[in-house]
Design an enzyme around this catalytic site. Structure first.
Site, PDB file in Angstrom:
ATOM      1  N   GLU A   1       0.984  -1.311   0.312  1.00 24.49           N
ATOM      2  CA  GLU A   1      -0.033  -0.057  -0.066  1.00 24.49           C
ATOM      3  C   GLU A   1       0.903   1.152  -0.029  1.00 24.49           C
ATOM      4  O   GLU A   1       0.504   2.346  -0.592  1.00 24.49           O
ATOM      5  CB  GLU A   1      -0.841  -0.013   1.455  1.00 24.49           C
ATOM      6  CG  GLU A   1      -1.738   1.183   1.106  1.00 24.49           C
ATOM      7  CD  GLU A   1      -2.771   1.312   2.338  1.00 24.49           C
ATOM      8  OE1 GLU A   1      -3.097   2.560   2.812  1.00 24.49           O
ATOM      9  OE2 GLU A   1      -3.129   0.171   3.036  1.00 24.49           O
TER      10      GLU A   1
ATOM     11  N   SER B   1      -8.603  -9.251   6.635  1.00 26.69           N
ATOM     12  CA  SER B   1      -8.393  -9.976   5.645  1.00 26.69           C
ATOM     13  C   SER B   1      -8.548 -11.668   5.964  1.00 26.69           C
ATOM     14  O   SER B   1      -8.278 -12.460   5.081  1.00 26.69           O
ATOM     15  CB  SER B   1      -7.069  -9.724   4.987  1.00 26.69           C
ATOM     16  OG  SER B   1      -5.796  -9.921   5.764  1.00 26.69           O
TER      17      SER B   1
END
Length: 323
Positions: free
Chosen positions: A136, A277
């Site tokens: 990210e 996740s």
């Protein structure tokens, strides 16, 4: 918040809620599943679609091929970009290779990319709070590499050098510790009193909510077990938050088989949560294992209700409609 029972000698589990899948992860995983159904295997995915070993293995079994870089994808093939986002350079490389791209970047990460581009267009120096090497952070930095410098913690703020101390802004990775990020921003503001904030908080709602649930639960727990993979930033943060909030011990495990029975010695209350996740089946397997050790009483600790959902990437929606 759901009231927690008072401490007793009875073995019990406190189960954090919210936990597990966030809207961005759910969207990314469904994107790969739908792409496999729509176009057939193989579907290439740049990096792990989300940072979870179980999810990646399950999608591999269905025909997804995970690669590190777009250059590993055959020309003209379909490639999905992960939930963590990619830099403009990656999009350009995919274009050169005539790849059909499906961008599964979480919309909350896309928001940070847009903020980086806007701050750069204003010729600001941008301090990006995040972990060097995380996908990210690499994607966000790539939006304006000449303007962005990365700071990982409050301890690094003293090293920051900028062109104009009155023209500095900050952004952050979406999966950080809320408390530590606040400390870093406070340190930056002491150094740069006119520091410009992003329009809204960059740390995503799911990261904040999961940390809040752990903070509420941890003071009653001798042990907090976080289900998540080692490379999941938000999962690693949950262990840190649990310890800071008062848990005697906290461990991160990929699945129930990795729990060490010795952790339970002398423990009355076990807290359980999972990273953003992590599919809930992995939590259920851990609860089953704990029940086998006498921790059959499970009480939820609820600090928020999540209802946010994201639509699938436009490239995939277009083809699904055509079908």
């Amino acid at each position: 918040m759901t009231a927690m029972t008072t401490a007793t000698n009875q073995r019990r589990v406190l189960l954090a809620n919210p936990r597990g899948y966030c809207a961005g992860v759910d969207r990314a995983v469904i994107t790969v599943e739908k792409a496999l159904e729509q176009y057939g295997a193989p579907i290439y995915v740049r990096k792990q679609i989300v940072h979870n070993t179980h999810v990646v293995r399950t999608l591999e079994e269905r025909g997804a091929i995970f690669v590190e870089e777009t250059e590993e994808v055959p020309e003209g093939a379909i490639v999905v970009f992960s939930a963590h986002g990619v830099s403009p350079a990656v999009h350009e490389e995919a274009g050169r290779r005539q790849l059909k791209t499906i961008d599964a970047t979480c919309p909350l990460v896309t928001k940070v990319h847009k903020e980086a581009k806007r701050f750069a267009s204003e010729d600001r120096d941008i301090i990006l709070i995040g972990h060097i090497g995380h996908e990210e952070v690499e994607g966000t930095s790539g939006e304006a590499p000449e303007h962005i410098q990365i700071v990982e913690s409050p301890d690094e703020v003293h090293k920051v050098q900028v062109r104009d101390p009155d023209n500095v802004s900050w952004l952050s990775q979406t999966t950080l510790s809320v408390d530590e990020t606040t400390q870093t921003v406070d340190a930056l503001r002491k150094k740069f009193p006119n520091l410009l904030d992003p329009p809204s908080d960059d740390i995503c709602y799911a990261t904040s909510n999961r940390q809040d649930a752990v903070k509420a639960m941890a003071p009653e727990c001798e042990l907090v077990i976080v289900v998540g993979s080692d490379n999941s930033s938000n999962s690693v943060r949950l262990v840190e938050v649990a310890l800071d909030a008062g848990a005697d011990a906290s461990y991160l495990i990929d699945n129930a088989s990795l729990m060490d029975d010795a952790w339970l010695e002398g423990v009355t209350t076990v807290g359980v949560t999972s990273g953003a996740s992590v599919p809930d089946i992995l939590v259920r397997e851990l609860l089953d294992r704990l029940a086998g050790h006498g921790y059959g009483s499970v009480s939820p600790v609820t600090t928020a209700d999540e209802t946010l959902t994201f639509s699938l990437p436009k490239e995939l929606r277009r083809d699904l409609r055509a079908e």
